[in-house]
Design an enzyme around this catalytic site. Sequence first.
Site, PDB file in Angstrom:
ATOM      1  N   GLY A 226       1.111  -1.351  -0.086  1.00 53.50           N
ATOM      2  CA  GLY A 226      -0.088  -0.137  -0.223  1.00 53.50           C
ATOM      3  C   GLY A 226       1.151   1.814   0.532  1.00 53.50           C
ATOM      4  N   CYS A 351      23.943   1.876   6.024  1.00 53.43           N
ATOM      5  CA  CYS A 351      25.552   2.027   6.727  1.00 53.43           C
ATOM      6  C   CYS A 351      24.640   1.387   7.903  1.00 53.43           C
ATOM      7  CB  CYS A 351      24.956   3.804   6.978  1.00 53.43           C
ATOM      8  SG  CYS A 351      25.797   4.058   8.555  1.00 53.43           S
TER       9      CYS A 351
END
Length: 411
Positions: A226, A351
């Site tokens: 969605g 990261c």
Amino acid sequence: MRNIQETNRGHRNNSRSRPRTKLMSAENQIIYLDNNSSTRIDPEVLEEMMPFLTERYGNPSGSHRFGAQVKDATKLAHERLAALLGCEPTEVVFTSCGTESDNTALHSALQMTPARRHIVTTAVEHNAVLNYCQAAAKNGCDVTIVEVDEEGNLDVAEIEQAIRPDTAVVSVMWANNETGVIFPLEEISAVCREKGVVFHTDAVQAVGKTKINLAEQSFQFLALSGHKLHAPKGVGALYVNRNSKFHPLVIGGPQENGRRAGTDNVASIVGLGKAAEIAASTLEEENTQVRALRDRFETELRAQLDDVVINGDAENRLPNTSNLAFLGVDAQAILIKLDQAGICCSLGSSCTTGAVEPSHVLRAMHMTNERARSSLRFSFGRYNTEAELDRVLEILPRIVNTLRQLSPLSA
Ligand SMILES: *Cc1c(COP(=O)(O)O)cnc(C)c1O
């Protein structure tokens, strides 16, 4: 698949420009170019959802009229999503997210044919597929991961060669979330059909951006989410071909025709249905306005700056996605400066463990770490404007030039 021209469906609604204008003025601080990561809820979607978060709280499985009305709303959502996909309403199963849809498809395929313990997938899938496969491998499955080339394209012959007599499922995404590169699904699914192997596609990035007509395809499963098409987060759907055997992942009550237990997330299902209806009427816009913004962004940026290269096949990709390497510059430094200016985009690296790792998608494209670390993804959407793009084209080149002057690594 490459033909992403939309036919004129004729129900494009002019009133749609009204909420948009209101929307932009309410939030002129942020320029949001991260639509592959999540999208804003369409105001019309929210409007349809609201009654189900307030006065229409009956359980759709309830045996009173109060619940039956809610049931009617979820039925309409099945119909609307089916219309967008070109399938039957009974082939739509609502889930909690794209990830659950992907997991369910793979789980079901493995359960259907217990003697088959081999999965074929690609190196550039979303973690919803890749990490599921990794978990399956720990449980004794074999997984073949097909590589892509430097442009992020897949060779259908390699998929074909990877299929074995004990292959339970082939899982290939429709379009890549990082580069936007579109895979030749028609050919891949034809190969699977010929070999009698279940085919699943993660179409989370394709739905609402390219035309999909499942009536013309031979897929067993298709996953969507969605929040990638202007509906809320926390709702997704899985298409299950009516001729396909199915084994649920979430087991309990009889909801979703016994294919996904748990009381329906009614408001969000209603929202996804409405978003699907709107998507059918905005497909053309994705391929004209949104594409034009993305193309202007790349053309003008590259006219202003040297050494900006497109990651992934520049032609064969989604109309909204631009993954660019700013050679010689640390993308994280650009991202931080853009963020300070209120411009949102994404890194081509993550990261997760403290060290900056190139994304698995860029790595799979045999890119050097340096180039991957200089890469950013900009993903446009129907709420972006030319004025926003003007501003980005004013700010971004300045940032890159400043960083290049600071950096001795200038390419
Ligand atoms: C976002 C995304 C998903 C996961 O969807 P969620 O609803 O966030 O779980 C899966 N596949 C692709 C390609 C995506 O972009």
